[in-house]
Scaffold this motif. Sequence first.
Motif, PDB file in Angstrom:
ATOM      1  N   UNK A 191     -14.026  -4.465  -8.322  1.00 43.75           N
ATOM      2  CA  UNK A 191     -13.266  -3.251  -8.615  1.00 43.75           C
ATOM      3  C   UNK A 191     -11.810  -3.636  -8.524  1.00 43.75           C
ATOM      4  N   UNK A 192     -11.076  -3.379  -9.611  1.00 41.98           N
ATOM      5  CA  UNK A 192      -9.668  -3.753  -9.639  1.00 41.98           C
ATOM      6  C   UNK A 192      -9.437  -5.252  -9.605  1.00 41.98           C
ATOM      7  N   UNK A 193     -10.438  -6.038 -10.048  1.00 39.18           N
ATOM      8  CA  UNK A 193     -10.281  -7.478 -10.151  1.00 39.18           C
ATOM      9  C   UNK A 193     -10.814  -8.276  -8.986  1.00 39.18           C
ATOM     10  N   UNK A 194     -11.085  -7.639  -7.846  1.00 35.69           N
ATOM     11  CA  UNK A 194     -11.562  -8.391  -6.683  1.00 35.69           C
ATOM     12  C   UNK A 194     -12.974  -7.959  -6.301  1.00 35.69           C
ATOM     13  N   UNK A 195     -13.730  -8.909  -5.720  1.00 36.30           N
ATOM     14  CA  UNK A 195     -15.130  -8.669  -5.392  1.00 36.30           C
ATOM     15  C   UNK A 195     -15.247  -7.686  -4.229  1.00 36.30           C
ATOM     16  N   UNK A 196     -16.150  -6.695  -4.386  1.00 38.23           N
ATOM     17  CA  UNK A 196     -16.428  -5.785  -3.279  1.00 38.23           C
ATOM     18  C   UNK A 196     -17.877  -5.869  -2.804  1.00 38.23           C
ATOM     19  N   UNK A 197     -18.801  -6.405  -3.668  1.00 37.79           N
ATOM     20  CA  UNK A 197     -20.192  -6.460  -3.253  1.00 37.79           C
ATOM     21  C   UNK A 197     -21.104  -7.100  -4.282  1.00 37.79           C
ATOM     22  N   UNK A 240     -20.129  -5.641   0.451  1.00 43.82           N
ATOM     23  CA  UNK A 240     -20.089  -6.738   1.420  1.00 43.82           C
ATOM     24  C   UNK A 240     -18.678  -7.098   1.863  1.00 43.82           C
ATOM     25  N   UNK A 241     -17.682  -6.681   1.111  1.00 40.33           N
ATOM     26  CA  UNK A 241     -16.298  -7.017   1.445  1.00 40.33           C
ATOM     27  C   UNK A 241     -15.851  -6.269   2.700  1.00 40.33           C
ATOM     28  N   UNK A 242     -15.397  -7.014   3.715  1.00 39.14           N
ATOM     29  CA  UNK A 242     -14.951  -6.383   4.957  1.00 39.14           C
ATOM     30  C   UNK A 242     -13.604  -5.692   4.806  1.00 39.14           C
ATOM     31  N   UNK A 243     -12.870  -6.031   3.738  1.00 40.13           N
ATOM     32  CA  UNK A 243     -11.562  -5.405   3.521  1.00 40.13           C
ATOM     33  C   UNK A 243     -11.668  -4.085   2.758  1.00 40.13           C
ATOM     34  N   UNK A 244     -12.852  -3.783   2.231  1.00 39.67           N
ATOM     35  CA  UNK A 244     -13.058  -2.539   1.481  1.00 39.67           C
ATOM     36  C   UNK A 244     -13.748  -1.498   2.359  1.00 39.67           C
ATOM     37  N   UNK A 245     -13.284  -0.261   2.246  1.00 42.24           N
ATOM     38  CA  UNK A 245     -13.904   0.855   2.942  1.00 42.24           C
ATOM     39  C   UNK A 245     -14.564   1.769   1.905  1.00 42.24           C
TER      40      UNK A 245
END
Length: 380
Positions: A296-302, A321-326
């Motif tokens: 989403x927006x170019x970076x991996x979220x899951x 799976x991304x710890x930086x995404x809520x």
Amino acid sequence: MKKMFLISIVLVASLFSYKLPNVEAMHDDIPLEDYKREQDFRKANGLEYSKEAIEKAMKSEVASASKNEYGIELTKKELEILQRNDKLIKDYKPIIEKALKSKSKNYTLKDPKLQGYTIELIDIGSYHIDTTDGLKFIISLSKVNEETNKVINLLTKEIPKEHLIIKEVKNSEKELVESYFQINEELKDKFNEFNIMNISVNIPDNVVDIEVEQLERGIISKLESRFNKDIIRIIQGTSYAVEERATSRQNIGGGLKITDSLYNCTSGFTATKNTNRFLVTAGHCNKSSTQTNWRQGGSVFGTEHFDYNGNYADIGLLRVTSTSRKIFNGIYKYSAYDSNYTSWQTSINNLSVGDKICVSGQKTGFQCGTVESKFSNKGS
């Protein structure tokens, strides 16, 4: 609670569809997408849809409030009309459903992945809501007997005559839906061969619509020779323009553009199970391996976790799976999560053709309209 459902366009996409009438004109001083949204909604609700009427509503004192509630600008009088209709629907719809669904039959979806999920189908006809020329509850009866006469007597006593239309039709809701599933099963590997865009149950016209890219005589003949011509109708489909929501978000929720290496899709809503976090999207988006990364927006979220795309539903789970995404229980409407869900529908049985509904997707943007069909399959 008013009968306005705000959901993502990806949710149960193979089970229902909503109506967006074709645009008849384009005006240079109103952006095309804004004009389409206004005109579509106004036609479906019996409001004036000329350029002048739209411009007047955009300048009205309730423009902001009506846009937040219905997705478009309205005048004060128009807003009052819609709110009054919402109240009448809330008052009379349960009476109609109780009368008709007392003559209904349960239909079990025949797919092991759905674990015997059952839907309730009216066996004596169908009904829908029409607001194109005042509010009308249209009762369509496929049988005329002592039982249906009791239903007619009850409804004519309970529903004001200016809001009630009773007519005879060939097919009940049960017959239409059973035919819909049969057609989907027979054509599940032939969407490309027949250039099919969508198959849906059309309650107002009492048919199963098969939308094709072009009305070619050869394709029409083949389809008509396979299925009952009293039930199917072959029509030319329509495509709509794309509006993307691709800006990177730390908090991810519904209505955003998400991508893997091959496909663009829309995020529907978020979910959790124990400590696992998920984003729900359409099942047909999950066409790669279960370890495919989603961005989403170019970076991996899951990554992909589960999908079902068959005759009965179209739903997929992406594990965040991304710890930086809520994850966030909100919807991107016009800006970052400026809207929430207005009601939760736990079953397709809660929806009726003609109900107000809004979608927020990476292809559609935010638009409101009416439920056109509870059973619809756009294939792959």
